[in-house]
Design a protein around this motif. Structure first.
Motif, PDB file in Angstrom:
ATOM      1  N   GLN A 227      14.247   6.023   8.037  1.00 29.79           N
ATOM      2  CA  GLN A 227      14.665   6.681   6.794  1.00 29.79           C
ATOM      3  C   GLN A 227      13.595   7.680   6.365  1.00 29.79           C
ATOM      4  OE1 GLN A 227      17.564   6.060   5.185  1.00 29.79           O
ATOM      5  NE2 GLN A 227      18.141   4.602   6.774  1.00 29.79           N
ATOM      6  N   ARG A 228      14.017   8.855   5.950  1.00 31.74           N
ATOM      7  CA  ARG A 228      13.076   9.868   5.474  1.00 31.74           C
ATOM      8  C   ARG A 228      12.362   9.375   4.221  1.00 31.74           C
ATOM      9  NH1 ARG A 228      14.714  15.964   5.549  1.00 31.74           N
ATOM     10  NH2 ARG A 228      14.829  15.235   7.673  1.00 31.74           N
ATOM     11  N   VAL A 229      11.066   9.542   4.199  1.00 40.32           N
ATOM     12  CA  VAL A 229      10.252   9.150   3.044  1.00 40.32           C
ATOM     13  C   VAL A 229      10.236  10.325   2.077  1.00 40.32           C
ATOM     14  CG1 VAL A 229       7.957   8.490   2.269  1.00 40.32           C
ATOM     15  CG2 VAL A 229       8.834   7.622   4.436  1.00 40.32           C
ATOM     16  N   VAL A 230      10.637  10.081   0.839  1.00 39.84           N
ATOM     17  CA  VAL A 230      10.701  11.157  -0.149  1.00 39.84           C
ATOM     18  C   VAL A 230       9.744  10.936  -1.323  1.00 39.84           C
ATOM     19  CG1 VAL A 230      13.048  11.837   0.432  1.00 39.84           C
ATOM     20  CG2 VAL A 230      12.671  10.061  -1.277  1.00 39.84           C
ATOM     21  N   ARG A 231       9.138   9.759  -1.381  1.00 40.71           N
ATOM     22  CA  ARG A 231       8.217   9.460  -2.475  1.00 40.71           C
ATOM     23  C   ARG A 231       6.868   9.030  -1.917  1.00 40.71           C
ATOM     24  NH1 ARG A 231      11.179   4.876  -4.680  1.00 40.71           N
ATOM     25  NH2 ARG A 231       9.106   4.291  -5.355  1.00 40.71           N
ATOM     26  N   CYS A 232       5.799   9.542  -2.495  1.00 40.10           N
ATOM     27  CA  CYS A 232       4.441   9.214  -2.044  1.00 40.10           C
ATOM     28  C   CYS A 232       4.050   7.778  -2.365  1.00 40.10           C
ATOM     29  CB  CYS A 232       3.430  10.151  -2.692  1.00 40.10           C
ATOM     30  SG  CYS A 232       3.614  11.850  -2.158  1.00 40.10           S
TER      31      CYS A 232
ATOM     32  N   MET B 103       0.845  -1.177   0.000  1.00 38.88           N
ATOM     33  CA  MET B 103       0.000   0.000   0.000  1.00 38.88           C
ATOM     34  C   MET B 103       0.890   1.240   0.000  1.00 38.88           C
ATOM     35  SD  MET B 103      -2.814   1.253   2.808  1.00 38.88           S
ATOM     36  CE  MET B 103      -4.134   0.310   2.109  1.00 38.88           C
ATOM     37  N   ARG B 104       0.489   2.238  -0.733  1.00 36.03           N
ATOM     38  CA  ARG B 104       1.225   3.505  -0.777  1.00 36.03           C
ATOM     39  C   ARG B 104       1.135   4.210   0.569  1.00 36.03           C
ATOM     40  NH1 ARG B 104       1.130   6.528  -6.110  1.00 36.03           N
ATOM     41  NH2 ARG B 104       1.024   8.302  -4.704  1.00 36.03           N
ATOM     42  N   ILE B 105       2.209   4.892   0.945  1.00 40.57           N
ATOM     43  CA  ILE B 105       2.239   5.560   2.243  1.00 40.57           C
ATOM     44  C   ILE B 105       1.242   6.715   2.331  1.00 40.57           C
ATOM     45  CG2 ILE B 105       4.177   7.047   1.652  1.00 40.57           C
ATOM     46  CD1 ILE B 105       5.084   6.662   4.617  1.00 40.57           C
ATOM     47  N   ASP B 106       1.035   7.443   1.251  1.00 39.39           N
ATOM     48  CA  ASP B 106       0.062   8.544   1.312  1.00 39.39           C
ATOM     49  C   ASP B 106      -1.356   8.012   1.535  1.00 39.39           C
ATOM     50  OD1 ASP B 106      -0.007   7.444  -1.266  1.00 39.39           O
ATOM     51  OD2 ASP B 106      -0.411   9.358  -2.241  1.00 39.39           O
ATOM     52  N   ARG B 107      -1.671   6.919   0.907  1.00 39.94           N
ATOM     53  CA  ARG B 107      -2.984   6.291   1.082  1.00 39.94           C
ATOM     54  C   ARG B 107      -3.129   5.747   2.509  1.00 39.94           C
ATOM     55  NH1 ARG B 107      -5.259   1.358  -2.508  1.00 39.94           N
ATOM     56  NH2 ARG B 107      -7.440   1.651  -1.966  1.00 39.94           N
ATOM     57  N   LEU B 108      -2.070   5.151   3.033  1.00 40.55           N
ATOM     58  CA  LEU B 108      -2.097   4.619   4.389  1.00 40.55           C
ATOM     59  C   LEU B 108      -2.343   5.717   5.417  1.00 40.55           C
ATOM     60  CD1 LEU B 108      -1.463   2.056   6.243  1.00 40.55           C
ATOM     61  CD2 LEU B 108       0.738   3.161   6.529  1.00 40.55           C
ATOM     62  N   LEU B 109      -1.656   6.852   5.290  1.00 38.52           N
ATOM     63  CA  LEU B 109      -1.840   7.956   6.230  1.00 38.52           C
ATOM     64  C   LEU B 109      -3.276   8.470   6.213  1.00 38.52           C
ATOM     65  CD1 LEU B 109       1.491   9.893   5.698  1.00 38.52           C
ATOM     66  CD2 LEU B 109       0.849   8.499   7.666  1.00 38.52           C
ATOM     67  N   CYS B 110      -3.881   8.463   5.072  1.00 48.81           N
ATOM     68  CA  CYS B 110      -5.281   8.878   4.954  1.00 48.81           C
ATOM     69  C   CYS B 110      -6.204   7.821   5.574  1.00 48.81           C
ATOM     70  CB  CYS B 110      -5.617   9.113   3.491  1.00 48.81           C
ATOM     71  SG  CYS B 110      -7.272   9.762   3.229  1.00 48.81           S
TER      72      CYS B 110
ATOM     73  N   GLN C 267       0.349  13.705   0.967  1.00 46.14           N
ATOM     74  CA  GLN C 267       1.379  13.886  -0.054  1.00 46.14           C
ATOM     75  C   GLN C 267       2.213  15.128   0.219  1.00 46.14           C
ATOM     76  OE1 GLN C 267      -1.086  13.840  -3.553  1.00 46.14           O
ATOM     77  NE2 GLN C 267      -1.036  11.610  -3.699  1.00 46.14           N
ATOM     78  N   ARG C 268       1.580  16.184   0.733  1.00 44.28           N
ATOM     79  CA  ARG C 268       2.319  17.405   1.068  1.00 44.28           C
ATOM     80  C   ARG C 268       3.286  17.152   2.215  1.00 44.28           C
ATOM     81  NH1 ARG C 268      -1.174  21.819   3.145  1.00 44.28           N
ATOM     82  NH2 ARG C 268      -0.164  21.529   5.122  1.00 44.28           N
ATOM     83  N   TRP C 269       2.849  16.437   3.266  1.00 40.35           N
ATOM     84  CA  TRP C 269       3.736  16.106   4.386  1.00 40.35           C
ATOM     85  C   TRP C 269       4.939  15.301   3.898  1.00 40.35           C
ATOM     86  CZ3 TRP C 269      -0.232  13.898   8.400  1.00 40.35           C
ATOM     87  CH2 TRP C 269      -0.908  14.951   8.994  1.00 40.35           C
ATOM     88  N   ILE C 270       4.682  14.341   3.037  1.00 42.39           N
ATOM     89  CA  ILE C 270       5.764  13.510   2.516  1.00 42.39           C
ATOM     90  C   ILE C 270       6.703  14.356   1.667  1.00 42.39           C
ATOM     91  CG2 ILE C 270       6.289  11.591   0.964  1.00 42.39           C
ATOM     92  CD1 ILE C 270       3.522  10.414   1.975  1.00 42.39           C
ATOM     93  N   GLY C 271       6.159  15.207   0.823  1.00 44.63           N
ATOM     94  CA  GLY C 271       6.978  16.074  -0.021  1.00 44.63           C
ATOM     95  C   GLY C 271       7.852  17.028   0.780  1.00 44.63           C
ATOM     96  N   GLU C 272       7.371  17.449   1.953  1.00 43.82           N
ATOM     97  CA  GLU C 272       8.148  18.339   2.811  1.00 43.82           C
ATOM     98  C   GLU C 272       9.163  17.582   3.659  1.00 43.82           C
ATOM     99  OE1 GLU C 272       5.111  20.389   4.982  1.00 43.82           O
ATOM    100  OE2 GLU C 272       4.570  21.651   3.278  1.00 43.82           O
TER     101      GLU C 272
END
Length: 103
Positions: free
Chosen positions: A33-38, A1-8, A20-25
């Motif tokens: 490890q820092r997540v850099v891709r949604c 599952m994608r991390i952006d979908r999981l957070l939602c 996606q904005r949180w991940i992008g920032e």
């Protein structure tokens, strides 16, 4: 599952675009490890570090949700780590200041 979908789905973000904005920032970490891709995949057993309004929350993913359901259903998919601990998750104890003796 994608991390952006999981957070939602886990109700940490109201919308997927906010996640996606949180991940992008660069605010989210997965297994340290820092997540850099949604589209980064998340699996049960992963540890996520999430900055919340007034604290930092570390959670272990127990199961992947199938939908954005009620809060109780979302909470059943993760476990908070270091809940109520005396030491901060990210910082640990403060290092001694210069010139002071260690016991």
């Amino acid at each position: 599952m994608r991390i952006d979908r999981l957070l939602c789905f886990l109700r940490f973000a109201k919308t997927r675009s906010l996640a996606q904005r949180w991940i992008g920032e660069g605010h989210i970490r997965r297994n340290g490890q820092r997540v850099v891709r949604c589209d980064q995949a998340i699996a049960p057993g992963d540890v996520l570090t999430l900055p919340l309004a007034r604290s930092v929350l570390a959670i272990r993913i127990l199961a992947l949700p199938h939908r954005r359901g009620p809060a109780d259903e979302a909470r059943a998919c993760y476990r908070a780590l270091d809940a109520g601990g005396a030491i901060a998750i990210a910082g640990g104890e403060r290092p001694p200041e210069e010139g002071t003796k260690q016991p």
